[in-house]
Design a protein around this motif. Structure first.
Motif, mmCIF file in Angstrom:
data_model
loop_
_atom_site.group_PDB
_atom_site.id
_atom_site.type_symbol
_atom_site.label_atom_id
_atom_site.label_comp_id
_atom_site.label_asym_id
_atom_site.label_seq_id
_atom_site.Cartn_x
_atom_site.Cartn_y
_atom_site.Cartn_z
ATOM 1 N N ILE A 301 0.980 -0.832 -0.343
ATOM 2 C CA ILE A 301 -0.247 0.172 0.209
ATOM 3 C C ILE A 301 0.726 1.044 0.187
ATOM 4 C CG2 ILE A 301 -1.138 1.050 1.808
ATOM 5 C CD1 ILE A 301 -3.230 -1.698 2.029
ATOM 6 N N THR A 302 1.455 1.401 0.624
ATOM 7 C CA THR A 302 2.148 2.618 1.117
ATOM 8 C C THR A 302 3.379 2.475 0.254
ATOM 9 O OG1 THR A 302 4.082 1.455 2.208
ATOM 10 C CG2 THR A 302 1.987 2.700 3.278
ATOM 11 N N LEU A 303 4.175 1.578 -0.573
ATOM 12 C CA LEU A 303 5.277 1.770 -1.469
ATOM 13 C C LEU A 303 5.215 2.791 -2.499
ATOM 14 C CD1 LEU A 303 7.808 0.482 -2.077
ATOM 15 C CD2 LEU A 303 6.795 -1.268 -3.456
ATOM 16 N N PRO A 304 4.797 3.438 -3.574
ATOM 17 C CA PRO A 304 4.336 4.495 -4.468
ATOM 18 C C PRO A 304 4.270 5.406 -3.330
ATOM 19 C CG PRO A 304 2.416 3.358 -3.975
ATOM 20 C CD PRO A 304 2.874 2.502 -2.659
ATOM 21 N N VAL A 305 3.897 6.246 -1.952
ATOM 22 C CA VAL A 305 3.674 7.331 -2.159
ATOM 23 C C VAL A 305 5.470 7.110 -0.666
ATOM 24 C CG1 VAL A 305 3.088 8.063 0.338
ATOM 25 C CG2 VAL A 305 0.891 7.141 -1.365
ATOM 26 N N LEU A 306 5.506 5.501 -0.126
ATOM 27 C CA LEU A 306 7.618 6.355 -0.082
ATOM 28 C C LEU A 306 8.552 6.507 -1.247
ATOM 29 C CD1 LEU A 306 7.109 3.339 2.552
ATOM 30 C CD2 LEU A 306 7.065 5.459 3.456
ATOM 31 N N LEU A 307 8.219 6.150 -2.238
ATOM 32 C CA LEU A 307 9.112 6.259 -3.520
ATOM 33 C C LEU A 307 8.815 7.960 -3.317
ATOM 34 C CD1 LEU A 307 8.679 3.060 -5.310
ATOM 35 C CD2 LEU A 307 11.243 3.850 -4.180
ATOM 36 N N MET A 308 7.591 8.623 -3.688
ATOM 37 C CA MET A 308 7.044 9.966 -3.939
ATOM 38 C C MET A 308 7.814 10.524 -2.553
ATOM 39 S SD MET A 308 3.866 9.945 -6.310
ATOM 40 C CE MET A 308 2.463 8.358 -5.006
ATOM 41 N N LEU A 309 7.920 10.364 -1.812
ATOM 42 C CA LEU A 309 8.331 11.220 -0.453
ATOM 43 C C LEU A 309 9.825 11.130 -0.578
ATOM 44 C CD1 LEU A 309 6.122 10.042 2.084
ATOM 45 C CD2 LEU A 309 6.495 12.054 1.447
ATOM 46 N N ALA A 310 10.427 9.690 -0.631
ATOM 47 C CA ALA A 310 11.612 9.818 -0.650
ATOM 48 C C ALA A 310 12.143 10.942 -1.888
ATOM 49 C CB ALA A 310 11.965 8.780 -1.292
ATOM 50 N N ASP A 311 11.621 11.398 -2.991
ATOM 51 C CA ASP A 311 12.106 11.471 -3.838
ATOM 52 C C ASP A 311 11.688 13.585 -3.731
ATOM 53 O OD1 ASP A 311 13.026 12.894 -6.481
ATOM 54 O OD2 ASP A 311 10.879 12.690 -7.372
ATOM 55 N N ALA A 312 10.656 13.770 -2.823
ATOM 56 C CA ALA A 312 10.905 15.097 -2.423
ATOM 57 C C ALA A 312 11.470 15.705 -1.635
ATOM 58 C CB ALA A 312 9.477 15.488 -1.773
ATOM 59 N N ILE A 313 11.893 14.529 -0.643
ATOM 60 C CA ILE A 313 13.160 14.568 -0.167
ATOM 61 C C ILE A 313 14.637 15.086 0.115
ATOM 62 C CG2 ILE A 313 14.185 13.916 2.485
ATOM 63 C CD1 ILE A 313 11.543 12.942 3.083
ATOM 64 N N THR A 314 14.402 14.064 -1.087
ATOM 65 C CA THR A 314 15.499 14.267 -1.880
ATOM 66 C C THR A 314 16.173 15.680 -2.447
ATOM 67 O OG1 THR A 314 15.691 11.782 -2.091
ATOM 68 C CG2 THR A 314 17.362 12.944 -3.662
ATOM 69 N N LYS A 315 15.053 16.236 -3.071
ATOM 70 C CA LYS A 315 15.463 17.660 -4.043
ATOM 71 C C LYS A 315 15.446 18.605 -2.851
ATOM 72 C CE LYS A 315 12.186 16.327 -7.677
ATOM 73 N NZ LYS A 315 10.757 16.560 -8.910
ATOM 74 N N ILE A 316 14.423 18.151 -1.314
ATOM 75 C CA ILE A 316 14.869 19.311 -1.093
ATOM 76 C C ILE A 316 16.587 19.642 -0.531
ATOM 77 C CG2 ILE A 316 14.251 20.536 1.594
ATOM 78 C CD1 ILE A 316 11.196 19.065 0.884
ATOM 79 N N VAL A 317 17.310 18.111 0.090
ATOM 80 C CA VAL A 317 18.611 17.942 0.840
ATOM 81 C C VAL A 317 19.905 17.613 -0.823
ATOM 82 C CG1 VAL A 317 19.966 16.040 1.648
ATOM 83 C CG2 VAL A 317 17.104 16.205 2.876
ATOM 84 N N VAL A 318 19.356 17.228 -1.346
ATOM 85 C CA VAL A 318 20.619 17.148 -1.921
ATOM 86 C C VAL A 318 19.864 18.584 -3.785
ATOM 87 C CG1 VAL A 318 21.615 15.793 -4.282
ATOM 88 C CG2 VAL A 318 20.971 14.680 -1.827
ATOM 89 N N SER A 319 20.733 19.377 -3.130
ATOM 90 C CA SER A 319 20.144 20.986 -4.200
ATOM 91 C C SER A 319 21.165 20.656 -5.388
ATOM 92 C CB SER A 319 20.943 21.945 -3.959
ATOM 93 O OG SER A 319 22.530 21.599 -3.111
#
Length: 512
Positions: A301-319
């Motif tokens: 259930i949560t896999l697609p949301v976790l992948l999209m969240l990981a992408d969003a966090i990476t964009k914030i952390v890695v410039s």
């Protein structure tokens, strides 16, 4: 520029580079009339003529274009362009999401989540755990599917514990509804993100942040009040007819909760009811099949949301956009890729993992598609209606007016969605139409406020479900309520979600 002023269109218009506007086919007043009449045409065709929303949106686009004096060829081109682009961006995601939900249902994964979580708490925690279950199941499942899966569980749990239907049912409905309206990958939020060109990762993060307190307020807390207005307990007739409506077609009684309920609560006691809850975990497994592990179902259930969240966090952390980690998560967090990975996970670990043959697992995935064909067509037709609005020049007229009067883009998006929701009864139609109308305002907003505009529109699309909404009748029949009782419970809950959720959107706009 401060975050508060960014939520107001007029405060940023001067700092925004003007965009090339499409040619106007008529004056501003005529274009606004075209917009209003076009929307009214859609509303009347859906509610009075009872025409399918897909055809209603097509005809509404024709009415809008004709009043705006667009050439007939231009109307057709605008609609087909909007239809095609929306199908490509959203239709694929809807299909993949439906596959996940269907596999979760047929493999027994959804039942495993419900039985494990319900069986782990006592009576006092049931309203909260039902809201959590609904929110989790609401990630991949469409609202109607979630209702079909959860309502029999709600009735069973209420019957075994002596709790009222509203104390258990309202939290479950709130969890499903909030996720449906605010959190991708549901069709409404995804379509609004595409139409407004908002950042999916930020919208997802803000959506989850706002969804949590909204579910709490409109779910377990509101349920205490609704229970006083609609005091209902399940009786034998309700259990027998769960999934087929109440005792009669006009809102048959589900039980008044007097003598039978008092006997249940008094004779069974808390230990007996909690034991029955634990017994929910011991569900029979189909011969030749294996039970699904709780952790496996949760991951699915949560896999697609976790992948999209990981992408969003990476964009914030890695410039650095060229960093390897950034590129990897950019790919994995793309909604299409994230959902495809989740579908493959469900195929192997839910389908084959539960003992299905490869043919049966494949057929299960395929069986999910006919059910969402209508949704895809409606969403795509909404994209065509939106493009006709834009190409006629209506959107820019609204943008210029809002700029001149210093009108809040967030409030405008919410109000437009509320009006269309009240008229058509469809949260999806309200979302895509409102997003199309306020779309031109997006160029004046920051990235954060553009994501919040998506959520404002989503909140508006949930306002006061009533007799023109299929969800209204679904809830009424499943719980065996009268029309007035459904209004006092379901309709009130939807309105609370809309208003409270929008309130949190405005609070978020102050800080982000």
């Amino acid at each position: 520029m401060g975050p508060v002023s960014m939520a107001w269109v007029g405060a940023t218009a001067s700092a925004t580079t003007p965009m090339a506007d499409p040619p106007k086919y008529a004056g501003d007043a005529q274009l606004l009339v075209a917009c209003i009449v076009g929307i009214l045409a859609v509303v009347v065709l859906i509610t009075v003529v009872k025409l399918h929303p897909f055809l209603s949106l097509m005809l509404g686009s024709a009415v809008l274009g004709a009043i705006a004096t667009m050439p007939p060829g231009a109307i057709v081109t605008s609609f087909t362009n909007g239809f095609g682009s929306t199908t490509g961006s959203v239709g694929l995601l809807i299909a993949l999401g439906a596959m996940i939900g269907k596999m979760l249902e047929d493999s027994g994964g959804a039942s495993k989540i419900v039985s494990t979580m319900v069986g782990s708490v006592g009576r006092g925690g049931l309203p909260w755990i039902m809201a959590l279950i609904a929110a989790i199941l609401g990630l991949p499942l469409f609202f109607e599917v979630g209702v079909v899966l959860l309502v029999p569980v709600v009735i069973l749990v209420a019957s075994r514990t002596g709790l009222s239907l509203m104390k258990v049912g309202i939290p479950a409905l709130a969890g499903l509804s909030v996720l449906h309206g605010l959190v991708p990958p549901h069709p409404g939020p995804l379509t609004a993100i595409g139409l407004l060109k908002a950042d999916l990762g930020r919208t997802l993060i803000f959506g989850i942040i706002i969804a949590i307190p909204t579910v709490i307020i409109a779910g377990p807390l509101l349920a205490q009040l609704v229970d006083r207005w609609v005091p209902r307990h399940p009786d034998f007739a309700t259990l027998v007819t769960a999934g087929a409506g109440g005792r009669d077609g006009l809102g048959g009684r589900a039980g008044t909760g007097t003598e039978d309920t008092e006997t249940t609560e008094g004779s069974e006691g808390s230990e007996g009811s909690e034991q029955r809850l634990r017994d929910l975990e011991d569900e029979p497994v189909e011969p030749g099949r294996r039970g699904i592990r709780f952790g496996t179902a949760i991951i699915a259930i949560t896999l697609p949301v976790l992948l999209m969240l990981a992408d969003a966090i990476t964009k914030i952390v890695v410039s650095n956009q060229n960093a390897a980690s950034r590129q990897v998560f950019d790919l994995l967090g793309t909604p299409t890729v994230a959902l495809l990975i989740a579908v493959l996970f469900c195929y192997f670990f839910l389908g084959l993992g539960s003992g299905m043959s490869r043919e049966r697992a494949s057929n299960t995935l395929g069986a999910s598609l006919p059910a969402v064909a209508g949704i895809i067509l409606i969403v795509s037709a909404g994209g065509g209606f939106k493009q006709t609005l834009v190409d006629a020049g209506v959107g820019n007229v609204i943008r210029d007016w809002a700029t001149g009067v210093q009108f809040s883009a967030l409030l405008l998006g919410w109000l437009v969605a509320v009006l269309i929701r009240l008229g058509t009864g469809s949260a999806t139609v309200a979302t895509i139409t409102a997003a199309g109308i306020v779309g031109p305002l997006g160029s004046t907003l920051s990235t954060n406020h553009l994501a919040l505009l998506v959520l404002a529109v989503g909140c508006g699309s949930l306002f006061f479900s009533h007799v023109n909404d299929a969800g209204f009748w679904l809830v009424k029949e499943y719980f065996g309520l009268s029309v007035w009782e459904t209004i006092k419970s379901w309709s009130v809950m939807e309105t609370v979600i809309s208003v409270v959720g929008f309130g949190f959107v405005l609070i978020a706009s102050v800080f982000f």
